[in-house]
Design a protein around this motif. Sequence first.
Motif, PDB file in Angstrom:
ATOM      1  N   LEU A 123       5.396   8.334  -2.523  1.00  0.00           N
ATOM      2  CA  LEU A 123       3.999   8.012  -2.286  1.00  0.00           C
ATOM      3  C   LEU A 123       3.357   8.402  -0.843  1.00  0.00           C
ATOM      4  CD1 LEU A 123       3.571   4.529  -4.269  1.00  0.00           C
ATOM      5  CD2 LEU A 123       3.723   6.951  -5.065  1.00  0.00           C
ATOM      6  N   LEU A 124       2.217   9.098  -0.810  1.00  0.00           N
ATOM      7  CA  LEU A 124       2.097   9.657   0.512  1.00  0.00           C
ATOM      8  C   LEU A 124       0.882   9.193   1.088  1.00  0.00           C
ATOM      9  CD1 LEU A 124       3.700  13.081  -0.358  1.00  0.00           C
ATOM     10  CD2 LEU A 124       4.520  11.743   1.680  1.00  0.00           C
ATOM     11  N   ALA A 125       0.518   8.936   2.141  1.00  0.00           N
ATOM     12  CA  ALA A 125      -0.807   8.645   3.066  1.00  0.00           C
ATOM     13  C   ALA A 125      -1.366   9.984   3.055  1.00  0.00           C
ATOM     14  CB  ALA A 125      -0.518   8.042   4.409  1.00  0.00           C
ATOM     15  N   GLU A 126      -2.844  10.036   3.010  1.00  0.00           N
ATOM     16  CA  GLU A 126      -3.379  11.453   3.189  1.00  0.00           C
ATOM     17  C   GLU A 126      -4.733  11.290   3.965  1.00  0.00           C
ATOM     18  OE1 GLU A 126      -6.107  11.940  -0.321  1.00  0.00           O
ATOM     19  OE2 GLU A 126      -4.582  11.049  -1.396  1.00  0.00           O
ATOM     20  N   GLN A 127      -5.294  10.346   4.062  1.00  0.00           N
ATOM     21  CA  GLN A 127      -6.583  10.201   4.781  1.00  0.00           C
ATOM     22  C   GLN A 127      -6.460   9.169   6.079  1.00  0.00           C
ATOM     23  OE1 GLN A 127     -10.063  10.250   2.359  1.00  0.00           O
ATOM     24  NE2 GLN A 127      -8.974  10.952   0.695  1.00  0.00           N
ATOM     25  N   GLY A 128      -7.338   8.473   6.236  1.00  0.00           N
ATOM     26  CA  GLY A 128      -7.395   7.496   7.469  1.00  0.00           C
ATOM     27  C   GLY A 128      -6.540   6.289   7.334  1.00  0.00           C
ATOM     28  N   LEU A 129      -6.401   5.795   8.445  1.00  0.00           N
ATOM     29  CA  LEU A 129      -5.539   4.387   8.575  1.00  0.00           C
ATOM     30  C   LEU A 129      -5.960   3.366   7.245  1.00  0.00           C
ATOM     31  CD1 LEU A 129      -5.231   4.404  12.276  1.00  0.00           C
ATOM     32  CD2 LEU A 129      -3.343   4.998  10.530  1.00  0.00           C
ATOM     33  N   GLY A 130      -7.349   3.142   7.274  1.00  0.00           N
ATOM     34  CA  GLY A 130      -8.023   2.208   6.337  1.00  0.00           C
ATOM     35  C   GLY A 130      -7.606   2.411   4.918  1.00  0.00           C
ATOM     36  N   ASP A 131      -7.505   4.008   4.595  1.00  0.00           N
ATOM     37  CA  ASP A 131      -7.255   4.265   3.287  1.00  0.00           C
ATOM     38  C   ASP A 131      -5.942   4.021   2.973  1.00  0.00           C
ATOM     39  OD1 ASP A 131      -9.864   5.824   2.516  1.00  0.00           O
ATOM     40  OD2 ASP A 131      -9.381   6.707   4.395  1.00  0.00           O
ATOM     41  N   THR A 132      -5.013   4.399   3.635  1.00  0.00           N
ATOM     42  CA  THR A 132      -3.584   3.909   3.625  1.00  0.00           C
ATOM     43  C   THR A 132      -3.512   2.360   3.406  1.00  0.00           C
ATOM     44  OG1 THR A 132      -2.920   5.797   5.101  1.00  0.00           O
ATOM     45  CG2 THR A 132      -1.359   4.009   4.456  1.00  0.00           C
ATOM     46  N   ILE A 133      -4.083   1.668   4.053  1.00  0.00           N
ATOM     47  CA  ILE A 133      -3.953   0.134   3.991  1.00  0.00           C
ATOM     48  C   ILE A 133      -4.604  -0.406   2.577  1.00  0.00           C
ATOM     49  CG2 ILE A 133      -4.704  -2.169   4.724  1.00  0.00           C
ATOM     50  CD1 ILE A 133      -4.691  -0.770   7.649  1.00  0.00           C
ATOM     51  N   GLN A 134      -5.478   0.260   2.183  1.00  0.00           N
ATOM     52  CA  GLN A 134      -6.104  -0.215   1.085  1.00  0.00           C
ATOM     53  C   GLN A 134      -5.496   0.240  -0.100  1.00  0.00           C
ATOM     54  OE1 GLN A 134     -10.292   1.436   0.261  1.00  0.00           O
ATOM     55  NE2 GLN A 134     -10.442   0.359  -1.641  1.00  0.00           N
ATOM     56  N   PHE A 135      -4.875   1.391  -0.223  1.00  0.00           N
ATOM     57  CA  PHE A 135      -4.261   1.867  -1.544  1.00  0.00           C
ATOM     58  C   PHE A 135      -2.765   1.711  -1.524  1.00  0.00           C
ATOM     59  CE2 PHE A 135      -8.361   3.959  -1.412  1.00  0.00           C
ATOM     60  CZ  PHE A 135      -8.906   3.432  -2.379  1.00  0.00           C
ATOM     61  N   ALA A 136      -2.179   1.139  -0.538  1.00  0.00           N
ATOM     62  CA  ALA A 136      -0.805   1.015  -0.442  1.00  0.00           C
ATOM     63  C   ALA A 136      -0.445  -0.312  -1.275  1.00  0.00           C
ATOM     64  CB  ALA A 136      -0.318   0.637   0.929  1.00  0.00           C
ATOM     65  N   ARG A 137      -1.434  -1.132  -1.795  1.00  0.00           N
ATOM     66  CA  ARG A 137      -1.472  -2.002  -2.681  1.00  0.00           C
ATOM     67  C   ARG A 137      -0.707  -1.513  -4.126  1.00  0.00           C
ATOM     68  NH1 ARG A 137      -6.946  -4.449  -3.538  1.00  0.00           N
ATOM     69  NH2 ARG A 137      -7.257  -3.605  -1.143  1.00  0.00           N
ATOM     70  N   TYR A 138      -0.860  -0.122  -4.282  1.00  0.00           N
ATOM     71  CA  TYR A 138      -0.380   0.125  -5.511  1.00  0.00           C
ATOM     72  C   TYR A 138       1.036   0.524  -5.421  1.00  0.00           C
ATOM     73  CZ  TYR A 138      -4.871   1.262  -7.503  1.00  0.00           C
ATOM     74  OH  TYR A 138      -6.193   1.126  -8.077  1.00  0.00           O
ATOM     75  N   ALA A 139       1.675   0.473  -4.269  1.00  0.00           N
ATOM     76  CA  ALA A 139       3.118   0.870  -4.525  1.00  0.00           C
ATOM     77  C   ALA A 139       4.028  -0.210  -5.150  1.00  0.00           C
ATOM     78  CB  ALA A 139       3.670   0.952  -2.878  1.00  0.00           C
ATOM     79  N   PRO A 140       3.822  -1.693  -4.853  1.00  0.00           N
ATOM     80  CA  PRO A 140       4.411  -2.456  -5.800  1.00  0.00           C
ATOM     81  C   PRO A 140       4.414  -2.203  -7.425  1.00  0.00           C
ATOM     82  CG  PRO A 140       3.725  -3.462  -4.157  1.00  0.00           C
ATOM     83  CD  PRO A 140       3.005  -2.217  -4.111  1.00  0.00           C
TER      84      PRO A 140
END
Length: 838
Positions: A579-596
């Motif tokens: 799974l890869l971050a692609e945009q801003g830091l806030g976007d990564t924080i918001q959508f990292a919730r999907y990793a689990p």
Amino acid sequence: MTKHAAASRLQTAPRIERALTLHRQGRLVEAGQLYDSVLADDPGDFDALHLSGVLRHQQGRSVEGLRLVASALNAKPGSADALVNYGVILDALKRHEEALAAFDQVLAARSGDAVSYYNRGKALGGLGRLVEALASYEQALEFAPSHLEARCNHGNTLAALGRHEQALADFDELLRRQPRHARALCCRGNALSALKRSDEALAAYNCALAIDPDNAEALNNRSAVLSELGKNDEALASCERALVLKPDYADALYNRGNALLALGRFEEARASYARALELEPRRADALNNIGLALTALGRSAEALAYYDSALAADPSDLRTLHNRATALLGVQNFAEALATCDTILASEANNVAALNTRGVALGKLGRHAEALVSFDATLLEVSDRADVEINRGNCLRQLGRTDEALAVFDKILARDPDNFAALINRGNVLIKLKRGADALASYEAAVARQPESAVAITNRGIALVFMDRFEEALACHEHALRIDPKLVAAHINRGNALLCMTRMQEAIGSYADAIALAPENYDAHFNSSMARLCIADFHEGWKQYEYRWKKKDVLSPPWDFSQPQWSGNEELRGRTILLLAEQGLGDTIQFARYAPLVAARGAKVYLGVQPPLKELTTSLPGVAAVLTDGDSLPAFDLYCPLLSLPLAFDTNLATIPAKIPYLRPSAERIAAWRSRVPQRGGLRVGVCWAGNSIHLNDRNRSIPLGRFAALLSAPNLDFISVQKDVSAADAAILKQHGVIQVGGEFADFSDTAAVLAMLDLIVTVDTSVAHLAGALGKPVALLVPFSPDWRWLMHRTDSPWYPTMRLFRQSAIGDWSGPLQKLREELEDLARRPGRAG
């Protein structure tokens, strides 16, 4: 001769003489009747056969005439006059080799015959043997210096050999002998035109037409010179006159097309070229120019077929090859357009058109640095060429070298203040530089030059949006669409204005209109996704959001994997996914919730994030390892960008994964910061008033600290600044209000998280701090602009993404006074309550 033959001849001779007199007077029907009466009495009469054959040829019945002259030669094989006329008729029938043999036979017997040398030259010219033709005309002139037609044809042959100055001398000599020779005047005009002496050529054609007003050739050639002089209306009129006289004149139809093309009457030009091609199907110049007309009509795919036909007729024509490259740009086949330009440049390294188009193709392929080199090479060949300079300026803009780009457009406008394209593109650069008022001035200058330009009018609307003058902007876009209902950009720009006005359904309708015209337009799809996601239309919104990869202002993924992207349909159990971050830091924080959630499907999950988030995101459950820049990639089976995960999970409003907290700071980091956070027992409020200044919407989402400071005077609260970058002026304001400043000392987001964990409330604008506080499960007061980012939805005071967040929205565009006042009142109310919020 027998007595009978002599008597017959005595009876026939007067009729032949009478017929010949009528023939010379141009009374061909009467002459023909007399010749026929002679042949009725004596079918083998040489004179009647010969002269009747010449007459038939003059009447356009050349095949019949040839038969009669051949019969005359059977009657008198050695007749030089009959042989000459026999050759003339053969030449007219394009049987040039046989004609040449006839003239050579005459010259073998009459070596000084100027007429035969003249006609021999014509036959050689018909065979394309121009040097020999030239020599034959010279021999004719040697024996008959006053032979005007030989002089004229000698000049035309020199012109055909590219020796126009010498040709001009021939025509001048002829006109010295006979000033009113219309054909020589026309030929003189042709030579002058070839020498680019267009005004003199026009004068020559005008003189020819003063003598012979119905000279279709002079009218046609005059039109070509008028076009070269930019007098296209007059050129068109001249062609029209030629075509009245000679309706099937292919050259005039071609030149008529050229005049119409220059006048912007592209469909009429196409039709004129098409008619020329009906008459001469393999005419390469007409095939090429019908391609130009079709390209101008936006029918580049059709144009390609005509360019290919033209190249089949003449594969070496670099001009047509270049036009084909331009059409390839029109069908967005940028790679082939580039290859075509390279083919041209292999033959002609300094071909200006190919160098310029090559730069355009490279730019379309995103290879802007190479494009710049190509434009620079073009300008070494032709300095101060505005179209190339404009392309170069746009390339500099794409490379982020906006000040240099602006200088390019300013240079063009310094020498040509009315350059429409430069004004438009200057405005585009000024928008990039966030100089909305200056951009508006540039677009308005363009509109003043071309008041009915839909492009200029809709671009004026873009500047007005930038200045928050949305109603005026909307009026601009709608005006542009009344002028050109098929202008895709205007439909998109109208949607953007409506989006800023939070008229989401109307915006979606405008983007749909753009998509109907251009089904794969990525800006229309992406902007539509913003509107759809704002109104929680997640089903269509997530699908259209995938168009983000094609947008110019969204970086393409820095990966090029052979492994497929996970779409949500592929089995994950027992497989490894990245799974890869692609945009801003806030976007990564918001959508990292999907990793689990991905891990829960049985996959081994690797998470790639930006360096400031690496340590913090190791707290995510189910993640095997967190990677960042410079780390070696492990083996994996599938990958997925973080912001494509809502689509993969078919997330809707009810299924947003909002189990918080899903990020946790380390105990060590909290311990390290504990002494910096007040422990006085009062409410501790973290504040963040600005996001990243390079964000496209930062001017709307961030709040100047001078205005935000209205919150900082709320009594009995301990304010802690978690803002990382603070100017000297802002630091002074914070010090004046007794705000503790810690954000400037954060090494990464693990530090930020540690401090936020110890606070009771975080007050922030829409930036990464808001996402981090929400992910930590901390109470968050988020200040939201009138036209919100899509994730905050519409009209809500809560967030389904972050259950502990409350939203304080602007009720009018740009007006922070309402939400700041409401928030201050709530802060004061909190301060009056006993104890901390938790």
